[in-house]
Design an enzyme around this catalytic site. Structure first.
Site, PDB file in Angstrom:
ATOM      1  N   ASN A  14      -4.097 -22.221  36.625  1.00  0.00           N
ATOM      2  CA  ASN A  14      -2.647 -22.269  36.424  1.00  0.00           C
ATOM      3  C   ASN A  14      -2.392 -22.794  35.011  1.00  0.00           C
ATOM      4  O   ASN A  14      -2.506 -23.990  34.765  1.00  0.00           O
ATOM      5  CB  ASN A  14      -2.010 -23.193  37.476  1.00  0.00           C
ATOM      6  CG  ASN A  14      -0.520 -23.339  37.271  1.00  0.00           C
ATOM      7  OD1 ASN A  14       0.071 -22.651  36.442  1.00  0.00           O
ATOM      8  ND2 ASN A  14       0.093 -24.248  38.033  1.00  0.00           N
ATOM      9  N   LYS A  16       0.354 -22.881  33.432  1.00  0.00           N
ATOM     10  CA  LYS A  16       1.695 -23.464  33.265  1.00  0.00           C
ATOM     11  C   LYS A  16       2.333 -22.904  31.976  1.00  0.00           C
ATOM     12  O   LYS A  16       2.100 -21.737  31.650  1.00  0.00           O
ATOM     13  CB  LYS A  16       1.605 -24.992  33.294  1.00  0.00           C
ATOM     14  CG  LYS A  16       0.860 -25.481  34.554  1.00  0.00           C
ATOM     15  CD  LYS A  16       0.927 -26.961  34.805  1.00  0.00           C
ATOM     16  CE  LYS A  16       0.141 -27.292  36.065  1.00  0.00           C
ATOM     17  NZ  LYS A  16       0.198 -28.700  36.440  1.00  0.00           N
ATOM     18  N   HIS A  96       4.979 -24.411  43.661  1.00  0.00           N
ATOM     19  CA  HIS A  96       4.258 -25.496  42.972  1.00  0.00           C
ATOM     20  C   HIS A  96       5.176 -26.713  42.921  1.00  0.00           C
ATOM     21  O   HIS A  96       6.405 -26.571  42.795  1.00  0.00           O
ATOM     22  CB  HIS A  96       3.875 -25.038  41.558  1.00  0.00           C
ATOM     23  CG  HIS A  96       2.953 -25.978  40.876  1.00  0.00           C
ATOM     24  ND1 HIS A  96       3.396 -27.140  40.292  1.00  0.00           N
ATOM     25  CD2 HIS A  96       1.604 -25.964  40.704  1.00  0.00           C
ATOM     26  CE1 HIS A  96       2.361 -27.790  39.788  1.00  0.00           C
ATOM     27  NE2 HIS A  96       1.265 -27.095  40.025  1.00  0.00           N
ATOM     28  N   GLU A  98       5.894 -28.649  40.641  1.00  0.00           N
ATOM     29  CA  GLU A  98       6.773 -28.682  39.459  1.00  0.00           C
ATOM     30  C   GLU A  98       8.001 -27.813  39.683  1.00  0.00           C
ATOM     31  O   GLU A  98       9.105 -28.153  39.243  1.00  0.00           O
ATOM     32  CB  GLU A  98       5.976 -28.250  38.207  1.00  0.00           C
ATOM     33  CG  GLU A  98       4.993 -29.338  37.792  1.00  0.00           C
ATOM     34  CD  GLU A  98       3.747 -28.841  37.077  1.00  0.00           C
ATOM     35  OE1 GLU A  98       3.701 -27.689  36.635  1.00  0.00           O
ATOM     36  OE2 GLU A  98       2.785 -29.644  36.975  1.00  0.00           O
ATOM     37  N   GLU A 166      -1.966 -29.512  47.098  1.00  0.00           N
ATOM     38  CA  GLU A 166      -1.935 -30.231  45.821  1.00  0.00           C
ATOM     39  C   GLU A 166      -1.149 -31.525  46.010  1.00  0.00           C
ATOM     40  O   GLU A 166       0.102 -31.494  45.999  1.00  0.00           O
ATOM     41  CB  GLU A 166      -1.217 -29.401  44.745  1.00  0.00           C
ATOM     42  CG  GLU A 166      -1.984 -28.208  44.254  1.00  0.00           C
ATOM     43  CD  GLU A 166      -1.601 -27.861  42.811  1.00  0.00           C
ATOM     44  OE1 GLU A 166      -2.516 -27.759  41.982  1.00  0.00           O
ATOM     45  OE2 GLU A 166      -0.415 -27.704  42.511  1.00  0.00           O
ATOM     46  N   GLY A 172      -2.336 -33.705  37.046  1.00  0.00           N
ATOM     47  CA  GLY A 172      -2.274 -34.135  35.646  1.00  0.00           C
ATOM     48  C   GLY A 172      -2.504 -35.623  35.431  1.00  0.00           C
ATOM     49  O   GLY A 172      -2.282 -36.132  34.336  1.00  0.00           O
ATOM     50  N   SER A 206      -6.084 -32.538  39.340  1.00  0.00           N
ATOM     51  CA  SER A 206      -7.149 -33.173  38.566  1.00  0.00           C
ATOM     52  C   SER A 206      -8.550 -32.650  38.917  1.00  0.00           C
ATOM     53  O   SER A 206      -9.518 -33.418  38.954  1.00  0.00           O
ATOM     54  CB  SER A 206      -7.078 -34.697  38.688  1.00  0.00           C
ATOM     55  OG  SER A 206      -5.876 -35.166  38.111  1.00  0.00           O
TER      56      SER A 206
END
Ligand code: 13P
Length: 242
Positions: A14, A16, A96, A98, A166, A172, A206
């Site tokens: 991904n 992003k 996701h 985000e 996730e 991150g 991660s």
């Protein structure tokens, strides 16, 4: 649609909001895809770069990071499932964290997007996961249950849908649950309903060159969704290598 069950593991990059033509040229020239045909490697660049990377395909597949829940019409700036299908895109990440947190996507939005993707023979990679606060309150399984109930379309099955676990707090941050926790959470998802027993469930958050092998070898883990480390061709090559 791609035959999901012909693969034993999935490695989804991904990217992003990163990458440009020069980056893609260099990345694809350096990336080494393993000979093992049971491994499915998918690169998800920005929508603008989907067609460019599709033309560089070399034993990897291409995925989008998001899609509109609307079929067509007056929705300025949106990209439809039909457009992804025109480009012969095989996968699409949906829901996701985000998107859920920054763009206020709901389980209902995720369900609708996933349904339409399946109708267009594109595999949705449906993301679920708890926040740190929810984890600390012992709510992980409740949160995942609600996301499973509401985000996964009724007609989705192990042939047309992939689930990505996730944990939001692991994205991150360099933090991950323990291997045992990851395996147990994936087991919880697989056993939540008989319907999920045979689903491919991948882990994200991660994943790096130094932990990917152990994570993907866990008995209930069928691959990885990789952010930061998928932007470095040597790290990503290590993650996917045999
Ligand atoms: P990182 O691998 O950078 O933690 O990102 C995970 C992720 O969000 C993949 O979708």
């Amino acid at each position: 649609m791609i035959k999901i069950n012909s693969f034993s593991s999935f490695f989804i990059a991904n990217w992003k909001l990163n990458g440009n033509f020069k980056f893609i040229d260099q990345f694809t020239s350096e990336l080494k895809i393993p000979n093992n045909v049971a491994k499915c490697v998918v690169i998800c660049p920005t929508s603008i770069h989907l067609d460019y990377i599709r033309n560089k395909k070399n034993n990897f597949y291409v995925g989008a990071q998001n899609v509109s829940q609307h079929k067509e019409g007056a929705y300025t700036g949106e990209i439809s499932c039909a457009s992804l299908s025109d480009l012969k895109i095989e996968f699409c990440i949906v829901g996701h964290s985000e998107r859920r947190q920054i763009f206020n996507e709901t389980n209902t939005n995720v369900n609708s997007k996933s349904s339409q993707l399946i109708e267009h023979d594109i595999v949705p990679i449906i993301c679920i996961g708890e926040t740190l606060e929810e984890k600390e309150n012992g709510e992980t399984n409740d949160v995942l249950s609600k996301q499973l109930e509401e985000s996964i379309p009724k007609f989705s099955n192990s042939d047309n849908t992939i689930i990505a676990y996730e944990p939001v707090w692991a994205i991150g941050t360099g933090l991950t649950p323990s291997f045992e926790e990851i395996n147990n959470t994936h087991k919880f998802i697989k056993n939540y309903n008989n319907k999920y027993n045979n689903y491919k469930i991948i882990y994200g958050g991660s994943v790096k060159a130094n932990n990917a092998k152990e994570i993907v070898s866990l008995s209930n883990v069928d691959g990885a969704l990789i952010g930061g480390a998928s932007l470095k061709s040597d790290d990503f090559t290590k993650i996917i290598e045999d």
